[in-house]
Design a protein around this motif. Structure first.
Motif, PDB file in Angstrom:
ATOM      1  N   GLN A  40     -71.604  22.226  31.389  1.00  0.00           N
ATOM      2  CA  GLN A  40     -70.934  21.156  30.661  1.00  0.00           C
ATOM      3  C   GLN A  40     -70.459  20.058  31.610  1.00  0.00           C
ATOM      4  O   GLN A  40     -70.586  18.860  31.321  1.00  0.00           O
ATOM      5  N   GLU A  41     -69.929  20.462  32.773  1.00  0.00           N
ATOM      6  CA  GLU A  41     -69.459  19.481  33.757  1.00  0.00           C
ATOM      7  C   GLU A  41     -70.616  18.666  34.343  1.00  0.00           C
ATOM      8  O   GLU A  41     -70.471  17.474  34.602  1.00  0.00           O
ATOM      9  N   LEU A  42     -71.770  19.336  34.546  1.00  0.00           N
ATOM     10  CA  LEU A  42     -72.901  18.638  35.155  1.00  0.00           C
ATOM     11  C   LEU A  42     -73.656  17.767  34.167  1.00  0.00           C
ATOM     12  O   LEU A  42     -73.939  16.589  34.439  1.00  0.00           O
ATOM     13  N   LEU A  43     -74.002  18.326  33.009  1.00  0.00           N
ATOM     14  CA  LEU A  43     -74.878  17.628  32.060  1.00  0.00           C
ATOM     15  C   LEU A  43     -74.123  16.910  30.964  1.00  0.00           C
ATOM     16  O   LEU A  43     -74.720  16.067  30.272  1.00  0.00           O
ATOM     17  N   ASN A  44     -72.846  17.283  30.768  1.00  0.00           N
ATOM     18  CA  ASN A  44     -72.062  16.701  29.683  1.00  0.00           C
ATOM     19  C   ASN A  44     -72.765  16.882  28.342  1.00  0.00           C
ATOM     20  O   ASN A  44     -72.846  15.974  27.509  1.00  0.00           O
ATOM     21  N   ASP A  45     -73.293  18.092  28.162  1.00  0.00           N
ATOM     22  CA  ASP A  45     -74.046  18.399  26.944  1.00  0.00           C
ATOM     23  C   ASP A  45     -73.670  19.822  26.518  1.00  0.00           C
ATOM     24  O   ASP A  45     -74.049  20.804  27.166  1.00  0.00           O
ATOM     25  N   ALA A  46     -72.945  19.935  25.418  1.00  0.00           N
ATOM     26  CA  ALA A  46     -72.462  21.241  24.968  1.00  0.00           C
ATOM     27  C   ALA A  46     -73.611  22.152  24.548  1.00  0.00           C
ATOM     28  O   ALA A  46     -73.579  23.361  24.783  1.00  0.00           O
ATOM     29  N   ASP A  47     -74.647  21.602  23.909  1.00  0.00           N
ATOM     30  CA  ASP A  47     -75.780  22.430  23.466  1.00  0.00           C
ATOM     31  C   ASP A  47     -76.511  23.033  24.668  1.00  0.00           C
ATOM     32  O   ASP A  47     -76.841  24.221  24.666  1.00  0.00           O
ATOM     33  N   SER A  48     -76.770  22.228  25.680  1.00  0.00           N
ATOM     34  CA  SER A  48     -77.443  22.736  26.885  1.00  0.00           C
ATOM     35  C   SER A  48     -76.586  23.792  27.576  1.00  0.00           C
ATOM     36  O   SER A  48     -77.108  24.789  28.097  1.00  0.00           O
ATOM     37  N   ALA A  49     -75.280  23.575  27.588  1.00  0.00           N
ATOM     38  CA  ALA A  49     -74.373  24.548  28.215  1.00  0.00           C
ATOM     39  C   ALA A  49     -74.443  25.891  27.506  1.00  0.00           C
ATOM     40  O   ALA A  49     -74.482  26.955  28.151  1.00  0.00           O
TER      41      ALA A  49
ATOM     42  N   ILE B  63     -85.268  35.742  28.191  1.00  0.00           N
ATOM     43  CA  ILE B  63     -85.064  34.557  29.018  1.00  0.00           C
ATOM     44  C   ILE B  63     -86.322  33.690  29.010  1.00  0.00           C
ATOM     45  O   ILE B  63     -86.241  32.460  28.889  1.00  0.00           O
ATOM     46  N   ARG B  64     -87.499  34.332  29.108  1.00  0.00           N
ATOM     47  CA  ARG B  64     -88.745  33.554  29.074  1.00  0.00           C
ATOM     48  C   ARG B  64     -88.919  32.874  27.719  1.00  0.00           C
ATOM     49  O   ARG B  64     -89.448  31.757  27.641  1.00  0.00           O
ATOM     50  N   ASP B  65     -88.502  33.549  26.646  1.00  0.00           N
ATOM     51  CA  ASP B  65     -88.584  32.916  25.328  1.00  0.00           C
ATOM     52  C   ASP B  65     -87.749  31.637  25.282  1.00  0.00           C
ATOM     53  O   ASP B  65     -88.202  30.588  24.784  1.00  0.00           O
ATOM     54  N   LEU B  66     -86.516  31.718  25.786  1.00  0.00           N
ATOM     55  CA  LEU B  66     -85.636  30.542  25.791  1.00  0.00           C
ATOM     56  C   LEU B  66     -86.150  29.472  26.733  1.00  0.00           C
ATOM     57  O   LEU B  66     -86.000  28.271  26.451  1.00  0.00           O
ATOM     58  N   ASN B  67     -86.755  29.867  27.874  1.00  0.00           N
ATOM     59  CA  ASN B  67     -87.348  28.881  28.778  1.00  0.00           C
ATOM     60  C   ASN B  67     -88.440  28.083  28.075  1.00  0.00           C
ATOM     61  O   ASN B  67     -88.510  26.852  28.178  1.00  0.00           O
ATOM     62  N   SER B  68     -89.314  28.799  27.371  1.00  0.00           N
ATOM     63  CA  SER B  68     -90.407  28.118  26.658  1.00  0.00           C
ATOM     64  C   SER B  68     -89.879  27.223  25.551  1.00  0.00           C
ATOM     65  O   SER B  68     -90.424  26.138  25.294  1.00  0.00           O
ATOM     66  N   LEU B  69     -88.820  27.667  24.888  1.00  0.00           N
ATOM     67  CA  LEU B  69     -88.294  26.933  23.743  1.00  0.00           C
ATOM     68  C   LEU B  69     -87.542  25.667  24.155  1.00  0.00           C
ATOM     69  O   LEU B  69     -87.642  24.627  23.478  1.00  0.00           O
ATOM     70  N   TYR B  70     -86.786  25.734  25.275  1.00  0.00           N
ATOM     71  CA  TYR B  70     -85.902  24.627  25.622  1.00  0.00           C
ATOM     72  C   TYR B  70     -86.274  23.917  26.925  1.00  0.00           C
ATOM     73  O   TYR B  70     -85.547  23.033  27.362  1.00  0.00           O
TER      74      TYR B  70
ATOM     75  N   ASP C 214     -88.630  21.727  27.568  1.00  0.00           N
ATOM     76  CA  ASP C 214     -88.881  20.291  27.369  1.00  0.00           C
ATOM     77  C   ASP C 214     -87.583  19.518  27.171  1.00  0.00           C
ATOM     78  O   ASP C 214     -87.540  18.304  27.430  1.00  0.00           O
ATOM     79  N   THR C 215     -86.537  20.187  26.714  1.00  0.00           N
ATOM     80  CA  THR C 215     -85.252  19.516  26.499  1.00  0.00           C
ATOM     81  C   THR C 215     -84.437  19.422  27.779  1.00  0.00           C
ATOM     82  O   THR C 215     -83.829  18.381  28.062  1.00  0.00           O
ATOM     83  N   LEU C 216     -84.430  20.507  28.568  1.00  0.00           N
ATOM     84  CA  LEU C 216     -83.543  20.577  29.725  1.00  0.00           C
ATOM     85  C   LEU C 216     -84.157  20.008  30.999  1.00  0.00           C
ATOM     86  O   LEU C 216     -83.442  19.429  31.826  1.00  0.00           O
ATOM     87  N   GLU C 217     -85.471  20.163  31.196  1.00  0.00           N
ATOM     88  CA  GLU C 217     -86.070  19.681  32.438  1.00  0.00           C
ATOM     89  C   GLU C 217     -85.863  18.182  32.651  1.00  0.00           C
ATOM     90  O   GLU C 217     -85.591  17.752  33.775  1.00  0.00           O
TER      91      GLU C 217
ATOM     92  N   PHE D  19     -82.468  17.756  34.096  1.00  0.00           N
ATOM     93  CA  PHE D  19     -82.429  18.145  35.498  1.00  0.00           C
ATOM     94  C   PHE D  19     -83.013  17.039  36.378  1.00  0.00           C
ATOM     95  O   PHE D  19     -82.466  16.704  37.434  1.00  0.00           O
ATOM     96  N   THR D  20     -84.123  16.470  35.942  1.00  0.00           N
ATOM     97  CA  THR D  20     -84.798  15.440  36.734  1.00  0.00           C
ATOM     98  C   THR D  20     -83.930  14.196  36.886  1.00  0.00           C
ATOM     99  O   THR D  20     -83.902  13.569  37.949  1.00  0.00           O
ATOM    100  N   ASP D  21     -83.205  13.840  35.820  1.00  0.00           N
ATOM    101  CA  ASP D  21     -82.369  12.635  35.874  1.00  0.00           C
ATOM    102  C   ASP D  21     -81.270  12.747  36.939  1.00  0.00           C
ATOM    103  O   ASP D  21     -80.875  11.739  37.547  1.00  0.00           O
ATOM    104  N   LEU D  22     -80.760  13.963  37.157  1.00  0.00           N
ATOM    105  CA  LEU D  22     -79.664  14.149  38.108  1.00  0.00           C
ATOM    106  C   LEU D  22     -80.118  14.686  39.459  1.00  0.00           C
ATOM    107  O   LEU D  22     -79.290  14.892  40.349  1.00  0.00           O
ATOM    108  N   ALA D  23     -81.421  14.903  39.640  1.00  0.00           N
ATOM    109  CA  ALA D  23     -81.919  15.509  40.875  1.00  0.00           C
ATOM    110  C   ALA D  23     -81.634  14.637  42.091  1.00  0.00           C
ATOM    111  O   ALA D  23     -81.333  15.144  43.179  1.00  0.00           O
ATOM    112  N   ASP D  24     -81.735  13.320  41.944  1.00  0.00           N
ATOM    113  CA  ASP D  24     -81.484  12.431  43.075  1.00  0.00           C
ATOM    114  C   ASP D  24     -79.996  12.294  43.376  1.00  0.00           C
ATOM    115  O   ASP D  24     -79.625  11.971  44.501  1.00  0.00           O
ATOM    116  N   VAL D  25     -79.141  12.510  42.381  1.00  0.00           N
ATOM    117  CA  VAL D  25     -77.701  12.341  42.566  1.00  0.00           C
ATOM    118  C   VAL D  25     -77.064  13.603  43.128  1.00  0.00           C
ATOM    119  O   VAL D  25     -76.212  13.542  44.023  1.00  0.00           O
TER     120      VAL D  25
END
Length: 633
Positions: A164-173, A191-198, A200-203, A206-212
């Protein structure tokens, strides 16, 4: 709500665990003290009574019989018995006086060891809080979240808070918290099921904050894929923290080091006192003296050049961290993992903006006097002055790296000429024999006597560190804030003193020692909490140090690469098998290294990391300071 019997059972288990920890820690403190200060009283008393009693009488009777051919008379027995009693009593009294006088020293040494083990973890926690406190806004939240994600035993609620502190997104948290729950029970299929499902939403997040925040996002991505920090692997150290601390000591400039460096050094000191041993791999040549001397000179030049390269990055990081700690600059933080070019560009941009702001404020102050504006202008001028000094140190560091590189090339050419005409160095020796190149292991550690010496010195230094124990009756929130606001400089000076205290025992200033420490992970001390007793901290420290699995694979591979690429020594099958068997080096990596043929060896440029373009110091920075001085009168 848990039933009352279960709550009671868990409370009893926690109390039992705490008592066990304290008992183990108390035994560890007592063991170190006794090894240095005291022989047990019972052993000393038995030695004296046995020597002054039966041994003396038997010896006297045997000697009299052999000398005179008959048993001693009653008068002789009275003489020997009286002599034995008087000697024994005198010995017991002397030993009693000795223990009475030394007993106080034993108690003082035990108290000092206990105080150091009790205080160092508190200082580590205080430093972490200061690191977060020095940042603002999103940078503060990101740093706090990264500290949470480094904890091996972080609860799913803690994981959710960090996300929540990093992404400011309650659903992702909530998603990543669910993944952590499944990880704890080993349900990796879910865990693999959730990886496949989410994914496209979370990556994309992650990419947006990778440089910061590259390190924090790396930890978060691991959590998303069900990977938590492993206490057996430890925690990666901040690169080159020892170099920055020693440079701050040599140049008497605290700005050259960061609070992160303070934390790393305090952790290293606590590790060593808790029994950590760090293995250092080196190689040596035995044979013709001129070859041995040339090899030593080349290795020393290579080590100094690597340190010079690291020094440049350290100076850039020190500059960026200093600007990040000031509220009047554009730099939010100096996230770990960023390249020197990125940090330098941020710093130059911030210093340009600060110079422009100083010029504007100076003009406003000259038009109309304002006390608040005058105070802000003075503060901004001090910040820019310090930043200029640090920027100059960046330039000097990279200039020194260039000189070190030139010296390395000269010695490399000389070694290549010798190497082409000699055969003794054509192979890495792994068996018996005296001549040739051999791998040597050295250990960086403190024995019990060194631990006691270090604790005595640190205990004295801690008297000047104004820190209260967490939960102290006089410890109010207001006094805590006052303490932290004035604690940064004190902690930096304390860290320098700690480094100087460790130097005679483990030689931190040597390049090979710094490389060995940087190549290892630190022990995980996330279980240390405020209000723990000294014995409990000692037990946790010893347990965490023992849990670290030694990993010399990187050092062995680096050693092999240096021998093949820089010294032209072929890596044959027996040498590769030796490195794989003894140091767990990767076979594929060694095969790739061995693919370089000695015919391809040449003293090419060893500039493995091209330094960033520093450029000149803009004149506008100096003109802004002149304008500020004129406005301030």
């Amino acid at each position: 709500m848990l039933p009352l019997p279960l709550l009671k059972r868990r409370a009893d288990e926690k109390r039992t665990s705490t008592v066990s920890l304290e008992r183990e820690g108390r035994d560890e403190i007592r063991r170190i003290t006794q090894a240095v200060e005291k022989v047990p009283w019972s052993i000393s008393l038995m030695q004296i009574l046995w020597t002054a009693g039966p041994v003396t009488l038997i010896g006297a009777w045997g000697g009299y019989l052999m000398g005179y051919g008959k048993a001693p008379t009653m008068e002789n027995y009275v003489f020997f018995i009286s002599y034995t009693v008087i000697t024994g009593v005198a010995g017991v009294l002397a030993n009693l006086v000795h223990h009475l006088t030394r007993g106080r020293q034993y108690e003082r040494t035990e108290a000092k060891i206990s105080r150091v083990i009790d205080t160092l973890p508190d200082l580590i926690l205080t430093t972490r809080n200061l690191i977060v406190e020095s940042l603002e806004g999103d940078a503060r939240r990101r740093e706090a979240a990264a500290m949470l994600l480094r904890k091996q035993d972080l609860s799913p609620e803690g994981v959710e808070l960090a996300v929540q502190e990093l992404l400011n997104d309650a659903d992702s948290a909530r998603i990543i918290a669910r993944i952590d729950i499944y990880r704890r029970v080993g349900l990796y299929a879910r865990i693999r099921d959730l990886n496949s499902l989410y994914s496209d939403t979370l990556e994309p997040q992650f990419t947006d904050l990778a440089d910061v925040a590259p390190e924090a996002i790396g930890l978060l991505r691991d959590r998303f894929y069900g990977i938590a920090p492993n206490l057996h692997h430890g925690v990666p150290r901040d690169d080159n923290f020892l170099e920055r601390i020693l440079a701050a000591s040599e140049q008497d400039n605290d700005l050259l080091m960061t609070l992160q460096d303070v934390e790393e050094l305090l952790i290293l000191a606590f590790e060593l006192i808790s029994g950590r041993e760090i293995t250092m791999l080196t190689f040596e040549y035995r044979g013709q003296w001129h070859l041995a001397r040339a090899l030593d000179q080349l290795e020393d030049a290579r080590a100094r050049y690597r340190i010079a390269q690291a020094t440049g990055l350290s100076r850039v990081k020190a500059l960026t961290v200093y600007l990040a700690e000031q509220s009047d600059t554009l730099v939010e933080d100096a996230a770990s993992g960023l390249r020197a070019e990125v940090l330098l560009a941020r710093s130059r941009e911030a210093m340009d903006a600060l110079a422009d702001q100083i010029v504007r404020d100076a003009a406003d102050l000259e038009r109309a006097f304002d006390s608040q504006l005058r105070a802000r202008l003075r503060q901004q001028s001090d910040i820019l002055t310090n930043a200029l000094k640090l920027f100059k140190s960046v330039q000097e560091a990279y200039e020194n790296a260039g000189r070190s590189h030139a010296q390395l090339l000269r010695l490399s050419t000389r070694w290549e000429e010798m190497h082409s005409s000699e055969k003794q160095t054509q192979k890495l020796r792994t068996g018996r024999g005296r001549r040739g190149l051999r791998v040597r292991e050295k250990r960086i550690a403190l024995d019990d006597a060194a631990k006691a010496d270090v604790c005595r010195a640190l205990s004295k230094l801690m008297q000047g560190v104004n820190i209260r124990h967490w939960g102290h009756p006089r410890h109010t929130p207001l006094s805590h804030e006052t303490l932290l606001n004035h604690g940064s400089d004190t902690l930096k000076r304390f860290a320098i003193d700690v480094a100087l205290t460790l130097e005679p025992h483990i030689h931190l200033s040597r390049p090979e020692v710094q490389r060995a420490i940087n190549a290892t992970n630190a022990a995980y001390f996330g279980q240390l909490e405020p209000n723990m007793s000294a014995p409990a901290k000692a037990a946790i420290g010893a347990a965490m140090v023992k849990s670290i699995e030694p990993d010399l694979s990187r050092s062995a591979e680096s050693l092999a690469l240096a021998l093949v690429r820089h010294y032209g020594v072929p890596l044959d099958d027996s040498a590769a098998e030796f490195l794989i068997t003894h140091y767990k080096a990767r076979e594929a990596t060694l095969s790739m290294i061995a693919g370089y043929h000695s015919a391809d060896y040449s003293p090419v440029s060893l500039l493995t990391h091209r330094p960033p373009v520093i450029g000149k110091r803009p004149r506008k920075w100096y003109r802004a300071l002149v304008r500020a001085r004129r406005a301030l009168g």
